[in-house]
Each structure stands twice: as structure tokens, then as C-alpha cells.
Design a protein around this motif. Structure first.
Motif, PDB file in Angstrom:
ATOM      1  N   TYR A  72       0.851  -1.182   0.000  1.00  0.00           N
ATOM      2  CA  TYR A  72       0.000   0.000   0.000  1.00  0.00           C
ATOM      3  C   TYR A  72       0.888   1.234   0.000  1.00  0.00           C
ATOM      4  O   TYR A  72       1.683   1.446   0.905  1.00  0.00           O
ATOM      5  CB  TYR A  72      -0.915  -0.013   1.233  1.00  0.00           C
ATOM      6  N   SER A  76       2.247   8.089  -1.769  1.00  0.00           N
ATOM      7  CA  SER A  76       1.690   8.619  -3.017  1.00  0.00           C
ATOM      8  C   SER A  76       0.281   9.128  -2.816  1.00  0.00           C
ATOM      9  O   SER A  76      -0.123  10.158  -3.392  1.00  0.00           O
ATOM     10  CB  SER A  76       1.702   7.533  -4.102  1.00  0.00           C
ATOM     11  N   ARG A  77      -0.478   8.437  -1.988  1.00  0.00           N
ATOM     12  CA  ARG A  77      -1.856   8.871  -1.732  1.00  0.00           C
ATOM     13  C   ARG A  77      -1.880  10.212  -0.995  1.00  0.00           C
ATOM     14  O   ARG A  77      -2.698  11.086  -1.301  1.00  0.00           O
ATOM     15  CB  ARG A  77      -2.597   7.819  -0.915  1.00  0.00           C
ATOM     16  N   ASP A  80      -0.972  12.921  -3.543  1.00  0.00           N
ATOM     17  CA  ASP A  80      -2.079  13.207  -4.455  1.00  0.00           C
ATOM     18  C   ASP A  80      -3.196  13.965  -3.756  1.00  0.00           C
ATOM     19  O   ASP A  80      -3.874  14.801  -4.371  1.00  0.00           O
ATOM     20  CB  ASP A  80      -2.620  11.898  -5.041  1.00  0.00           C
ATOM     21  N   SER A  81      -3.402  13.674  -2.469  1.00  0.00           N
ATOM     22  CA  SER A  81      -4.447  14.402  -1.727  1.00  0.00           C
ATOM     23  C   SER A  81      -4.079  15.871  -1.573  1.00  0.00           C
ATOM     24  O   SER A  81      -4.943  16.748  -1.630  1.00  0.00           O
ATOM     25  CB  SER A  81      -4.656  13.757  -0.355  1.00  0.00           C
ATOM     26  N   LYS A  87      -8.306  10.728  -7.676  1.00  0.00           N
ATOM     27  CA  LYS A  87      -8.137   9.286  -7.499  1.00  0.00           C
ATOM     28  C   LYS A  87      -7.842   8.892  -6.061  1.00  0.00           C
ATOM     29  O   LYS A  87      -7.857   7.712  -5.713  1.00  0.00           O
ATOM     30  CB  LYS A  87      -7.042   8.762  -8.424  1.00  0.00           C
ATOM     31  N   VAL A  88      -7.616   9.870  -5.182  1.00  0.00           N
ATOM     32  CA  VAL A  88      -7.341   9.544  -3.780  1.00  0.00           C
ATOM     33  C   VAL A  88      -8.557   8.915  -3.104  1.00  0.00           C
ATOM     34  O   VAL A  88      -8.427   8.247  -2.081  1.00  0.00           O
ATOM     35  CB  VAL A  88      -6.896  10.790  -2.986  1.00  0.00           C
ATOM     36  N   ILE A  91      -8.965   3.929  -2.775  1.00  0.00           N
ATOM     37  CA  ILE A  91      -7.716   3.460  -2.194  1.00  0.00           C
ATOM     38  C   ILE A  91      -7.079   2.357  -3.041  1.00  0.00           C
ATOM     39  O   ILE A  91      -5.876   2.114  -2.989  1.00  0.00           O
ATOM     40  CB  ILE A  91      -7.958   2.954  -0.749  1.00  0.00           C
ATOM     41  N   ASN A  93      -6.343   2.470  -5.998  1.00  0.00           N
ATOM     42  CA  ASN A  93      -5.350   3.055  -6.889  1.00  0.00           C
ATOM     43  C   ASN A  93      -3.941   3.016  -6.295  1.00  0.00           C
ATOM     44  O   ASN A  93      -2.962   3.247  -7.011  1.00  0.00           O
ATOM     45  CB  ASN A  93      -5.711   4.504  -7.223  1.00  0.00           C
ATOM     46  N   TYR A  94      -3.854   2.752  -5.014  1.00  0.00           N
ATOM     47  CA  TYR A  94      -2.562   2.786  -4.331  1.00  0.00           C
ATOM     48  C   TYR A  94      -2.158   1.413  -3.789  1.00  0.00           C
ATOM     49  O   TYR A  94      -1.251   1.308  -2.983  1.00  0.00           O
ATOM     50  CB  TYR A  94      -2.607   3.818  -3.197  1.00  0.00           C
TER      51      TYR A  94
END
Length: 281
Positions: A72, A76-77, A80-81, A87-88, A91, A93-94
Motif C-alpha cells: 500500500y 503517493s496517496r 495526491d491528496s 483518485k485519492v 484506495i 489506486n494505491y
């Protein structure tokens, strides 16, 4: 599904039976043996022989069992947030699929190689007990339960650097690849170098096995190192008479760097050769 070896791989009857037993029992095949005896290559050749895709998971000292399942990417999440990326909110996506997840997710049965499992932490095998036994695992971040579509043919190799847990061993079919005898080694050489001069092979094998029989040798030369040595002898067109003296206590073999891999063993052979010459033997 029967594995009888391939054009590139000489499998003994015992090894062929071990592969068959593992597939029949649907249990991982745990392979041990000296480095250079073809443990990793076995998985490659089983996949080739059975016409199946091979997934390789090479284990390092820092490898964690979780990495084979998924990872996980929280960093990156978070990034991006901060950038306001939409896309955040998903989840998934990560979540990066590991080798085992990819093997579980394959549309047909594959061969999964877990290479040199003994390099990892002692808890590594225990952390994979359920996954190897039940062929499933849980993704906590998404609540997803991943179940193998087809049970992979699993081959696990170990160089015996550390003991493996009993609970892990109980779930495996075990086979130790004994070092090839001279006849088997001849077959292996014929596979790699068809048409090679037998006089060269005979002399080289004589020297090779005499080195392996030496006491106090820190690292005995392996099958793969013999193959490399023969390749050099052929490439450099080494005269046959250089190998005629098969007494390694009197003369260093040509291109010995392919066979001896540490200075302690080299110095020992050099000392023996020097003493033999000094004593006029």
C-alpha cells in the motif's frame, strides 16, 4: 503433468518424482542443495516443460512476506491528496499487487518460484503459512479477499543458510539435490556442450572432482562453475597437455579463477604446488 527434464536440464529420477509428488499433493516443492546445482533453473525448466508461465520472487535479506502479497503506497496517496487529485478517493489506486497476488490472479495455472527463502528473516516463512496452504489472503485496506483462481505450482529454493520453521516445512514436499556423480555430470556437460572433445571433458572432470575432494576447502566448486570453466577452456583453446597433470597438489589448473572463488582456497592450492616443486615430486 509430468516433468522429465528438458534439453537444457538433466533431472534425476528422484528429482522428477519430487516434482510429480509436489504437483499431486498440491504442496510447495522445497528444494535444497549446494549453490550452483540448478535449484533456480529447475523452476524455469518445469515451467518450460509444462508450458506454463513463470512468476519469479527473488528473496533478499530485507524482503518481507507482505511484499509478495501487495503493498500500500500511502506516501503517493498523501501527495495526491495535497494536489487535489480525484483518485485519492479510491484506495485501490494505491494498492500494488505482489508476485503472489499476480500468480493467484492468473487465468491459468502458473509456476511460482520463491527463490532463496532462507535469505529472509526467520519469520518470513511463518508469515506465508496461510497463503501457501489456503491459497488466499485478505487486503485490509480495501476489505478484499483474494483467492487463487488456479493453485500455482510452487517451487521454493533454499541454500540452507538458516533453519526453516517446522510449521512451514510441514506444508512442503522436500527434496535435496545431491551433488551430481561423474556420470550425471557427463550428461550435464553434454547438454551444454554437445560435441565437446571427450578427452578434454575427462581430464577436466578428473581435476574438478580432485579439487572437490580436498580437505579444508572453504568453497567447493559447483556444477555451474565447472560449466563456466569448460567454456573458458574451449574459448581459449587450452592445449590438452595442460590438463594432463591431474594432480592438483603439483600444478594449478589453468583459469582456476572459474573454479576457486576465494583467496584462502587459491593460496592453499598454490602452497601445495610450491611444496611439491620444492620437494622435487
Amino acid at each position: 503433468m509430468v516433468f522429465n527434464g528438458t534439453e537444457r536440464y538433466v533431472a534425476t529420477d528422484e528429482l522428477q518424482m519430487a516434482v510429480k509428488a509436489s504437483i499431486t499433493l498440491q504442496r510447495p516443492l522445497l528444494i535444497k542443495g549446494e549453490p550452483g546445482t540448478g535449484k533456480t533453473m529447475l523452476a524455469e525448466e518445469v515451467a518450460l516443460s509444462l508450458g506454463k508461465k513463470l512468476f519469479r520472487w527473488h528473496i533478499k535479506s530485507t524482503t518481507k512476506a507482505q511484499q509478495g502479497l501487495y503493498e500500500y503506497d500511502a506516501v503517493s496517496r498523501l501527495r495526491d491528496s495535497q494536489l487535489g487529485d480525484e483518485k485519492v478517493y479510491d484506495i485501490g489506486n494505491y494498492i500494488k499487487k505482489g508476485i503472489m497476488w499476480q500468480a493467484f490472479d492468473a487465468d491459468e495455472q502458473v509456476v511460482l518460484l520463491i527463490d532463496e527463502i532462507d535469505k529472509a528473516d526467520i519469520e518470513f516463512p511463518n508469515d506465508l503459512l496461510v497463503e501457501l496452504d489456503k491459497m488466499e489472503f485478505f487486503v485490509y485496506e480495501t476489505g478484499e479477499r483474494v483467492v487463487a483462481k488456479h493453485r500455482p505450482i510452487i517451487i521454493i529454493t533454499s541454500n540452507n543458510e538458516k533453519e526453516l520453521p517446522d510449521a512451514f516445512l510441514r506444508r512442503c514436499f522436500f527434496h535435496y539435490i545431491t551433488f551430481p556423480d561423474r556420470a550425471t555430470m557427463q550428461q550435464i556437460i553434454d547438454v551444454h556442450y554437445p560435441g565437446i572433445q571427450q578427452a578434454l571433458v575427462n581430464d577436466a572432470l578428473e581435476v574438478f572432482f580432485k579439487i572437490r575432494e580436498m580437505n579444508n576447502l572453504k568453497k567447493k566448486p559447483s556444477t555451474s562453475e565447472l560449466i563456466d570453466w569448460l567454456k573458458l577452456l574451449i574459448a581459449d583453446d587450452i592445449p590438452a597437455d595442460l590438463l594432463q597433470n591431474k594432480d592438483i597438489a603439483q600444478a594449478m589448473p589453468p583459469l582456476y579463477g572459474a573454479l576457486l572463488k576465494n583467496e584462502q582456497d587459491v593460496h592453499m592450492l598454490q602452497r601445495l604446488a610450491f611444496m611439491a616443486k620444492r620437494d622435487g615430486r
